[in-house]
Design an enzyme around this catalytic site. Structure first.
Site, PDB file in Angstrom:
ATOM      1  CE  LYS A 104    -105.957  91.054  63.477  1.00 14.46           C
ATOM      2  NZ  LYS A 104    -106.472  89.837  64.106  1.00 14.46           N
ATOM      3  CD  GLU A 114     -99.381  91.865  79.819  1.00  8.99           C
ATOM      4  OE1 GLU A 114     -98.932  91.720  78.679  1.00  8.99           O
ATOM      5  OE2 GLU A 114    -100.355  92.598  80.085  1.00  8.99           O
ATOM      6  CG  PHE A 164    -107.475  87.235  74.031  1.00  2.00           C
ATOM      7  CD1 PHE A 164    -108.224  86.838  75.144  1.00  2.00           C
ATOM      8  CD2 PHE A 164    -106.112  87.411  74.202  1.00  2.00           C
ATOM      9  CE1 PHE A 164    -107.611  86.619  76.370  1.00  2.00           C
ATOM     10  CE2 PHE A 164    -105.499  87.199  75.424  1.00  2.00           C
ATOM     11  CZ  PHE A 164    -106.256  86.805  76.513  1.00  2.00           C
ATOM     12  CB  CYS A 204    -104.318  95.900  79.699  1.00  2.00           C
ATOM     13  SG  CYS A 204    -105.570  97.165  79.709  1.00  2.00           S
TER      14      CYS A 204
END
Ligand code: NAD
Length: 492
Positions: A182, A383, A158, A290
Site C-alpha cells: 500500500k 518530530e 510519502f 526520518c
C-alpha cells in the site's frame, strides 16, 4: 512525458495493480493527488476498501506456489532485470518523484539510486550462504533453511515514494514470497511505475500487487488472516497502531516510526564540514526525512559553528536547493511549531516563513528555519518533519548525551568532533540505532542494515540488508542421521 523541468503536468489516474491487471477500486472511489510544488491536482488515485485488499491477497495467494517453486537464482534474475530498467529509466523516475513528492530533481535521482542499491542487495542474496549445516553429534547433522512465508504486505510513507518500497520488496520477493503493497495516497505514482518495471522484468502476475488507499486498506491488511508478515514505515503514532493491530493474528510485524535525530556539536568540530553537513541534513528533502537532523545540541562555545550553519542555510535557493512541503496541512503543522516556540521565548535565528518560489507561487513552501529552544518546548520534544533545526545549548558532552538519551525516539544520532576519543565516547553512548561520526545523515549503506531504536521502531531486527531477508522468511531446521551409530545414542 517530458523530463525537462519542474513545470506542472498532469499524469494519468493511478489504479490498483492486482494479479497483473490495472483495476479501479471496486467502489470506483478516488482521491486527488496534489503536486506540492504547485499545489494543484496532478492525478487521482484509487481509494480502495476491504474488498480490494481481498482481491489482491487472493491474487498473491494464487501466485505463491509457483513463485516459491521457482529457484532463487531465477527469482534473482528478475530483480537484476528490474535494476537494469530502473537505471535505464532513472531520469524519468526521478522526474516523476520530484513532481509527486516535491523533492528537488537531484534528491529524487539520489532516492532512486538508493532504491537501486537496495535492489542490488536482493540480487545478491542467492550468493550469501544464509543457512548453515554442522555435525552436532556422531553421524548427525543439523541444517537450517530459510523458507518463504507466503503472502506478505507492506505499507509505506510519502517521503520516499520509490526507495522505501525497495527496502522491503527485493528481499521479500527473492525469498519466494508474494506481496501486497500500500503506497502513500499522497505519492502513489512511483509505486505504480515500479509495478510496470517488475512486469517488464518478467515478474509473474500476482507476485507483486498494489492496493492504493488510506487507513481502511491498512486495517484490512492488518486483519487479513492470509498475510503472514507485514512491514510498515511511517509516523510513530501509526506505527504503534499498525504494530498492535497486525500482531493480534500472531503474525510477525516490523514497524518503523518517526524520529528526532540529534546532532551533538562540540567546540573542536571542524567548522566547514560540520556546518555544511548540518545544513544538508536538516534541509535535505525539506526536512521530511526520518534521518534528518532536527535537533542540534550545542556543547559549550560553538557559536562560530551556529553562525556558519545559519549563513549557509540562509543562502539556499528555495525550490532549487530545497524542495516543497508535502501538503498545506503539513505546512500549517510545521509553522505552528515555529509560532509556538517563538511565543514561548525561543530565538528565531533564521525565519523561513512566508517564502515563495518564482513559477510555483501556489505550492507549499517554507525556507530553512533555525530556532534556539529549550528542551521543554514542543519544537524540541516533537518530530516536526520539516526544514526546522531546533538548537539546544548545554555545557558538557555528558549533558548532551543525557538530553539525547531521554528523548522518545532513537533513530539516528551524530557527533561532530575532531577528537577520536570524544567520538568513540559519544558513539557508544548515544541511544540510537544508527550513529554518525561527522556524518549528518547516518544511513547505513548496504549491506549494513537500517533501523532505529526506542519509539523509532516496533518489532525485532532491521528492515534492510540481511535482516530483511530473515524477516520475510522462517527457518526450518532439519536434523539428519543416515545410519545408526553403534557406539552411542544420537544425543550423546
Ligand atoms: P503516516 O504515518 O501518516 O503514513 C504512513 C502510511 O500509513 C501511509 O501509507 C498512510 O496512508 C497510512 N496511514 C496513515 N494514517 C493511518 C491510520 N490511522 N491507520 C492506518 N494507516 C494509516 O506517515 P507519513 O506522513 O506518510 O510519513 C512521515 C513519517 O514517516 C515521519 O514520521 C517519518 O519519520 C516516518 N518515516 C520513518 C522512516 C523510518 O525508517 N523510521 C522512514 C521514512 C519515514
Amino acid at each position: 512525458m517530458s523530463i525537462t523541468s519542474y513545470d506542472f503536468q498532469t499524469v494519468e489516474n493511478v489504479k490498483n495493480w492486482i494479479g497483473g491487471q490495472w483495476v479501479d477500486a471496486a467502489s470506483g472511489a478516488q482521491l486527488e493527488v496534489l503536486n506540492p510544488r504547485h499545489g494543484k491536482v496532478m492525478t487521482h488515485v484509487a481509494l480502495s476498501a476491504k474488498e480490494d485488499v481481498e482481491a489482491a491477497v487472493q491474487a498473491a495467494k494464487a501466485a505463491f506456489p509457483a513463485w516459491k517453486a521457482t529457484p532463487m537464482k531465477e527469482r534473482a534474475q528478475i530483480l537484476y532485470r528490474a535494476k537494469a530498467i530502473m537505471e535505464r529509466d532513472l531520469k524519468e523516475l526521478a522526474w516523476l518523484i520530484s513532481h509527486e513528492n516535491g523533492k528537488t530533481y537531484e534528491e529524487s535521482i539520489a532516492s532512486v539510486a538508493k532504491g537501486i542499491e537496495c535492489t542490488e542487495f536482493g540480487c545478491s542474496v542467492p550468493n550469501i550462504p544464509t543457512g548453515g549445516i554442522s555435525f552436532v553429534s556422531r553421524g548427525v547433522t543439523c541444517e537450517t533453511h530459510h523458507e518463504a512465508l507466503g503472502v506478505c504486505a507492506g505499507v509505506v510513507p510519502f517521503n520516499f515514494p520509490f526507495m522505501v518500497p525497495l527496502w522491503m520488496l527485493p528481499q521479500a520477493l527473492v525469498a519466494g514470497n508474494t506481496f501486497v503493497l500500500k503506497p502513500s495516497e499522497q505519492v502513489p505514482i512511483g509505486v505504480s511505475r515500479l509495478a510496470t518495471i517488475f512486469k517488464e522484468a518478467g515478474l509473474p502476475d500476482g507476485v507483486f500487487n498494489v492496493v492504493n488507499g488510506t487507513k481502511e486498506v491498512v486495517e484490512s491488511l492488518c486483519d487479513h488472516p492470509e498475510i503472514k508478515a507485514m512491514a510498515f514505515v511511517g509516523s510513530t503514532r501509526v506505527a504503534k497502531l499498525v504494530y498492535t493491530r497486525g500482531a493480534q493474528t500472531g503474525r510477525r510485524m516490523l514497524c518503523l516510526g518517526g524520529a528526532k535525530n540529534h546532532l551533538i556539536v562540540v567546540p573542536d568540530a571542524e567548522v566547514e564540514m560540520a556546518s555544511t553537513d548540518i545544513v544538508r541534513s536538516f534541509t535535505g528533502c525539506a526536512g521530511q526525512r526520518c534521518m534528518a537532523a532536527s535537533a542540534m545540541v550545542a556543547v559549550g562555545k560553538v557559536d562560530h559553528i551556529i553562525n556558519a550553519v545559519v549563513e549557509k542555510a540562509r543562502n539556499l535557493k528555495l525550490g532549487y536547493d530545497m524542495g516543497a512541503i508535502i501538503t498545506e496541512a503539513s505546512l500549517k503543522r510545521i509553522t505552528g511549531y515555529i509560532e509556538l516556540a517563538e511565543k514561548a521565548g525561543a530565538k528565531v535565528l533564521l525565519d523561513g516563513r512566508g517564502a515563495t518560489v518564482k513559477d510555483a507561487e501556489t505550492g507549499y513552501w517554507l525556507a530553512p528555519t533555525i530556532l534556539e529552544v529549550t528542551p521543554d518546548m514542543p519544537a524540541y520534544t516533537d518530530e516536526i518533519f520539516g526544514p526546522v533545526l531546533s538548537i539546544v545549548r548545554v555545557k558538557t558532552l555528558d549533558e548532551a548525551l543525557a538530553l539525547e538519551n531521554a528523548h522518545e525516539y532513537g533513530n539516528g544520532g551524530s557527533i561532530y568532533t575532531s577528537s577520536g576519543s570524544t567520538a568513540r565516547y559519544a558513539a557508544s553512548r548515544i541511544n540510537a540505532g544508527m550513529i554518525g561520526i561527522n556524518i549528518g545523515v547516518p544511513v547505513p549503506r548496504e549491506p549494513y542494515t537500517f533501523g532505529g531504536w526506542e519509539h523509532s521502531k516496533f518489532g525485532h531486527g532491521d528492515i534492510t540488508g540481511i535482516d530483511g531477508y530473515y524477516f520475510w522468511t522462517r527457518p526450518r531446521k532439519i536434523t539428519t542421521k543416515w545410519a545408526l551409530q553403534p557406539d552411542a545414542t544420537w544425543m550423546s
